[in-house]
Design a protein around this motif. Sequence first.
Motif, PDB file in Angstrom:
ATOM      1  N   TYR A 124     -17.286  11.104   5.061  1.00  0.00           N
ATOM      2  CA  TYR A 124     -16.039  11.762   5.456  1.00  0.00           C
ATOM      3  C   TYR A 124     -15.678  11.461   6.911  1.00  0.00           C
ATOM      4  N   ILE A 125     -16.616  11.718   7.809  1.00  0.00           N
ATOM      5  CA  ILE A 125     -16.333  11.607   9.240  1.00  0.00           C
ATOM      6  C   ILE A 125     -16.054  10.160   9.638  1.00  0.00           C
ATOM      7  N   ASN A 126     -16.772   9.221   9.044  1.00  0.00           N
ATOM      8  CA  ASN A 126     -16.567   7.803   9.349  1.00  0.00           C
ATOM      9  C   ASN A 126     -15.136   7.367   9.017  1.00  0.00           C
ATOM     10  N   ILE A 127     -14.631   7.811   7.853  1.00  0.00           N
ATOM     11  CA  ILE A 127     -13.260   7.457   7.471  1.00  0.00           C
ATOM     12  C   ILE A 127     -12.256   8.073   8.438  1.00  0.00           C
ATOM     13  N   ILE A 128     -12.468   9.349   8.780  1.00  0.00           N
ATOM     14  CA  ILE A 128     -11.537  10.032   9.691  1.00  0.00           C
ATOM     15  C   ILE A 128     -11.467   9.321  11.033  1.00  0.00           C
ATOM     16  N   VAL A 129     -12.638   9.003  11.598  1.00  0.00           N
ATOM     17  CA  VAL A 129     -12.684   8.354  12.919  1.00  0.00           C
ATOM     18  C   VAL A 129     -12.056   6.971  12.861  1.00  0.00           C
ATOM     19  N   LYS A 130     -12.421   6.167  11.872  1.00  0.00           N
ATOM     20  CA  LYS A 130     -11.885   4.807  11.785  1.00  0.00           C
ATOM     21  C   LYS A 130     -10.395   4.807  11.471  1.00  0.00           C
ATOM     22  N   ALA A 131      -9.949   5.753  10.653  1.00  0.00           N
ATOM     23  CA  ALA A 131      -8.527   5.829  10.331  1.00  0.00           C
ATOM     24  C   ALA A 131      -7.705   6.154  11.565  1.00  0.00           C
ATOM     25  N   MET A 132      -8.210   7.057  12.402  1.00  0.00           N
ATOM     26  CA  MET A 132      -7.471   7.423  13.614  1.00  0.00           C
ATOM     27  C   MET A 132      -7.468   6.282  14.631  1.00  0.00           C
ATOM     28  N   LYS A 133      -8.572   5.524  14.679  1.00  0.00           N
ATOM     29  CA  LYS A 133      -8.594   4.352  15.567  1.00  0.00           C
ATOM     30  C   LYS A 133      -7.596   3.306  15.088  1.00  0.00           C
ATOM     31  N   LYS A 134      -7.535   3.100  13.769  1.00  0.00           N
ATOM     32  CA  LYS A 134      -6.609   2.115  13.208  1.00  0.00           C
ATOM     33  C   LYS A 134      -5.160   2.569  13.382  1.00  0.00           C
ATOM     34  N   GLU A 135      -4.950   3.886  13.365  1.00  0.00           N
ATOM     35  CA  GLU A 135      -3.595   4.413  13.533  1.00  0.00           C
ATOM     36  C   GLU A 135      -3.022   4.048  14.897  1.00  0.00           C
ATOM     37  N   LYS A 136      -3.880   3.963  15.903  1.00  0.00           N
ATOM     38  CA  LYS A 136      -3.414   3.581  17.240  1.00  0.00           C
ATOM     39  C   LYS A 136      -2.852   2.167  17.250  1.00  0.00           C
ATOM     40  N   VAL A 137      -3.363   1.341  16.332  1.00  0.00           N
ATOM     41  CA  VAL A 137      -2.894  -0.042  16.241  1.00  0.00           C
ATOM     42  C   VAL A 137      -1.678  -0.153  15.329  1.00  0.00           C
ATOM     43  N   LEU A 138      -1.760   0.479  14.141  1.00  0.00           N
ATOM     44  CA  LEU A 138      -0.685   0.345  13.151  1.00  0.00           C
ATOM     45  C   LEU A 138       0.549   1.159  13.505  1.00  0.00           C
ATOM     46  N   GLN A 139       0.331   2.367  14.045  1.00  0.00           N
ATOM     47  CA  GLN A 139       1.437   3.237  14.441  1.00  0.00           C
ATOM     48  C   GLN A 139       2.441   3.460  13.307  1.00  0.00           C
ATOM     49  N   ASN A 140       1.931   3.671  12.090  1.00  0.00           N
ATOM     50  CA  ASN A 140       2.839   3.895  10.960  1.00  0.00           C
ATOM     51  C   ASN A 140       2.584   5.214  10.227  1.00  0.00           C
ATOM     52  N   GLY A 141       1.679   6.027  10.752  1.00  0.00           N
ATOM     53  CA  GLY A 141       1.400   7.326  10.156  1.00  0.00           C
ATOM     54  C   GLY A 141       0.413   7.299   9.005  1.00  0.00           C
ATOM     55  N   GLU A 142       0.080   6.116   8.491  1.00  0.00           N
ATOM     56  CA  GLU A 142      -0.798   6.038   7.327  1.00  0.00           C
ATOM     57  C   GLU A 142      -2.231   6.423   7.674  1.00  0.00           C
TER      58      GLU A 142
END
Length: 419
Positions: free
Chosen positions: A346-364
């Motif tokens: 769970y935590i790994n997905i949350i952390v990596k998703a938020m890091k990727k969000e900084k790059v994608l900037q699309n809310g996904e």
Amino acid sequence: MGYTIKIGNGIRNVYWPIVGIIVIQRYITPEVFFLLNVMVLAYIVANARSVAVNPMWGYWILVLFVVWGMLAGIQSLNVDHLRDYFRDIYYYVNPLVFLANGVYFAKMGISKSKYINSLIIGNLIHVLIFDFQIVMGWDYGGISGYLMVPMALLLLNDFDEKNSFGKKVRACIILLYIVPFAIAFSRTSIIVVLVIYLFCALKKESIRKIPKIFAGGCVLLVVLAAIFNNVLDEELRDRYVGKIENSFNEISFEQNWDDPNVVTKNWRGYEVHCAIEEFKQGNPFQQVFGFGFSKKVDVGVYSYMLLELLDENGRHSTTIAVMHNGYANVLMKLGVLGVVMLLFFYINIIVKAMKKEKVLQNGEGRILAGCVLALLFMTYILNGMFKDVCYYSLVTTIGFFGYRVKVGQRKVQEKSLEC
């Protein structure tokens, strides 16, 4: 004209097989629904250009759980436990199939708006049938669990106007969705909606809106309180108040379990208490790696409270196969190491998703992280993923955005699929 066009765009931009899967879920058994999704997955994979070997972060952990539980359960397996053994395999394979379906929906090119529209329409059909049953005075079951993810996404108001519904249409859909939530008053469903919504909505640029959101929430609470006190009859009002008052006590496992009244009111906590006591009796290997699949928990003298608690031969049993607390289930079957790995998943997905969000900037990335955070919470309250009635919309959404966020938006082909 603009109003009509927005309705049409939302309806046209839908992947109807997803709608059909969502609608049929309520009217078939969980086992048949699972087999249906296996067939859907097999068909998509057979027609895919390539197979997703590592489709999303941590998927291998859930695959490992299945192998691990099977091997650990063999040590104590006998003929009487075969049914429990295969049932646990089914429970742990269930989320693998749902996640994989979400992955392949993304991999085959279904866009974000088309996927979300499909969730909304599919569950809206549930709501309309539900409202019709109420009007006709027929028996109906709770459906708020189906609506958690689409409700949160509707509230987010983060839509591509050209490919989705207009604001007025979304407002009408939200009002229809509210009816099942209000009738069932499912605290878990309401909290999950709020977790996903708040996690996704409170971006840095939205922090300045917090006072307005807080003020609006206070006004809404006052209105609801007035309705609560003046419209609802006393019996229904007491039922709601009782649910709120008992929300935290019923999941606590540190209480006076010698009192049958306490056990009755706080059965979920009692389940965990029994699991921990039985876990302590295991040897060091079992405590680290678990007892394996087919392991059940003895609830002792209070088993009479569960009238449906029968064993394979139709005799009353004192053991339960599945507890409300999913972490307690994993603890018994996969040990401390299993619980740690599930939390890491769970935590790994949350952390990596938020890091990727900084790059994608699309809310996904936020949607993915919010859904996983909600599932982390639900695992404590309602078993999470590992059961027969797996939360299709929630788990499939994690698979869908898990793939899109991992590979990056630029690598996901957005192509129109004709149904």
